[in-house]
Design a protein around this motif. Structure first.
Motif, mmCIF file in Angstrom:
data_model
loop_
_atom_site.group_PDB
_atom_site.id
_atom_site.type_symbol
_atom_site.label_atom_id
_atom_site.label_comp_id
_atom_site.label_asym_id
_atom_site.label_seq_id
_atom_site.Cartn_x
_atom_site.Cartn_y
_atom_site.Cartn_z
ATOM 1 N N GLY A 98 -8.081 0.976 2.674
ATOM 2 C CA GLY A 98 -6.309 0.500 3.230
ATOM 3 C C GLY A 98 -5.986 1.424 4.079
ATOM 4 N N ARG A 99 -5.638 1.917 2.963
ATOM 5 C CA ARG A 99 -4.407 3.521 4.001
ATOM 6 C C ARG A 99 -5.397 3.605 5.130
ATOM 7 N NH1 ARG A 99 -6.305 6.682 -0.974
ATOM 8 N NH2 ARG A 99 -4.460 5.936 -2.359
ATOM 9 N N THR A 100 -6.601 4.222 5.554
ATOM 10 C CA THR A 100 -7.619 4.187 6.806
ATOM 11 C C THR A 100 -7.412 3.526 7.976
ATOM 12 O OG1 THR A 100 -9.502 5.118 5.082
ATOM 13 C CG2 THR A 100 -9.794 4.959 7.415
ATOM 14 N N VAL A 114 -1.248 2.152 13.406
ATOM 15 C CA VAL A 114 0.215 2.858 13.532
ATOM 16 C C VAL A 114 0.100 3.714 14.999
ATOM 17 C CG1 VAL A 114 2.206 3.937 12.629
ATOM 18 C CG2 VAL A 114 0.988 2.144 11.298
ATOM 19 N N GLU A 115 -0.680 4.498 14.138
ATOM 20 C CA GLU A 115 -1.247 5.617 15.114
ATOM 21 C C GLU A 115 -1.530 5.320 16.402
ATOM 22 O OE1 GLU A 115 -3.924 8.677 13.456
ATOM 23 O OE2 GLU A 115 -2.050 9.160 11.866
ATOM 24 N N LEU A 138 0.818 -5.148 6.732
ATOM 25 C CA LEU A 138 2.009 -3.964 6.498
ATOM 26 C C LEU A 138 2.340 -3.239 8.377
ATOM 27 C CD1 LEU A 138 3.618 -2.187 4.669
ATOM 28 C CD2 LEU A 138 1.723 -1.055 4.314
ATOM 29 N N ALA A 139 1.138 -2.564 8.745
ATOM 30 C CA ALA A 139 0.697 -1.932 9.981
ATOM 31 C C ALA A 139 1.775 -2.577 10.968
ATOM 32 C CB ALA A 139 0.077 -1.790 10.343
ATOM 33 N N PRO A 188 10.202 4.427 2.970
ATOM 34 C CA PRO A 188 8.877 5.392 4.095
ATOM 35 C C PRO A 188 7.726 4.547 4.068
ATOM 36 C CG PRO A 188 9.824 6.713 2.319
ATOM 37 C CD PRO A 188 10.646 5.417 1.803
ATOM 38 N N LEU A 189 6.995 4.648 4.932
ATOM 39 C CA LEU A 189 5.747 3.599 5.182
ATOM 40 C C LEU A 189 4.696 4.216 4.235
ATOM 41 C CD1 LEU A 189 3.967 2.089 6.827
ATOM 42 C CD2 LEU A 189 3.502 4.491 8.353
#
Length: 203
Positions: free
Chosen positions: A100-102, A108-109, A173-174, A186-187
């Motif tokens: 999920g974090r990945t 986002v990036e 979320l993204a 904060p993200l």
């Protein structure tokens, strides 16, 4: 004398060293982020890189081929990162969290690129390669969920359907993060809270 990795620029005295195709894709992603897909053209990319206007046609027959290649490159990178996050000896829950974090980090990036990736993937003229790459991210999550089910660490259910729910949560979320709609949260904190709730539902 030039090496095989050097492209002579026709009509000029300069040379372009390295992998022109990779450089075109890198510059194209930068232009995509700055100006959107409408700002992309092979001629402008050639000018930016200092090569002849015909040089990009050696790698991309037209603008659509460039967009398709950008999407393929994006999915290839995303899938590689997600595959790495899903692998390893850690418990399934930990790997699902890292998955999920990945995804959120990539989304986002590389927000303009991700938008292009999904747009091109769902186009009726998309290639089979592109569709397969586009489905692989979800398949990685589904395989990890199935592994968790086999170890009685994840609730029963269709792994693909559960992966779709998980993907929807992280993608949503993204989207909020890219749109600056997380208010004062904060993200990183939002990601961890979302994962906490999501993983609790998958147990």
């Amino acid at each position: 004398m030039t090496t095989s990795a050097t492209v002579i620029v026709m009509g000029g005295d300069s040379y372009h060293h390295g992998n022109l195709r990779a450089d075109l894709l890198k510059r194209a992603e930068a232009v995509l982020a700055e100006s959107g897909a409408d700002g992309l053209s092979l001629r402008a990319l050639a000018r930016d890189l200092g090569v002849s206007h015909a040089a990009p046609s050696r790698h991309f027959r037209d603008r659509q081929a460039l967009l398709d290649a950008l999407a393929v490159s994006g999915f290839t990178t995303l899938n590689a990162r997600m595959g790495q996050a899903a692998a390893g000896p850690e418990p399934v829950a930990d790997r699902l969290a890292e998955l999920g974090r990945t995804y959120v980090r990539f989304a986002v990036e590389h927000a303009p690129l991700l938008n292009l990736m999904f747009t091109v993937k769902h186009d009726s003229a998309s290639t089979q390669e592109l569709r397969d790459l586009g489905h692989e991210s979800l398949a990685i999550a589904a395989r990890l969920i199935a592994e968790g089910q086999a170890a009685s660490e994840v609730r029963p259910g269709d792994p693909a359907a559960l992966a779709q729910v998980a993907f929807s949560s992280m993608h949503g979320l993204a989207v909020l993060a890219v749109g600056s709609l997380l208010e004062d949260t904060p993200l990183e904190a939002a990601v961890e809270l979302t994962l906490e709730v999501l993983l609790a539902g998958l147990r």
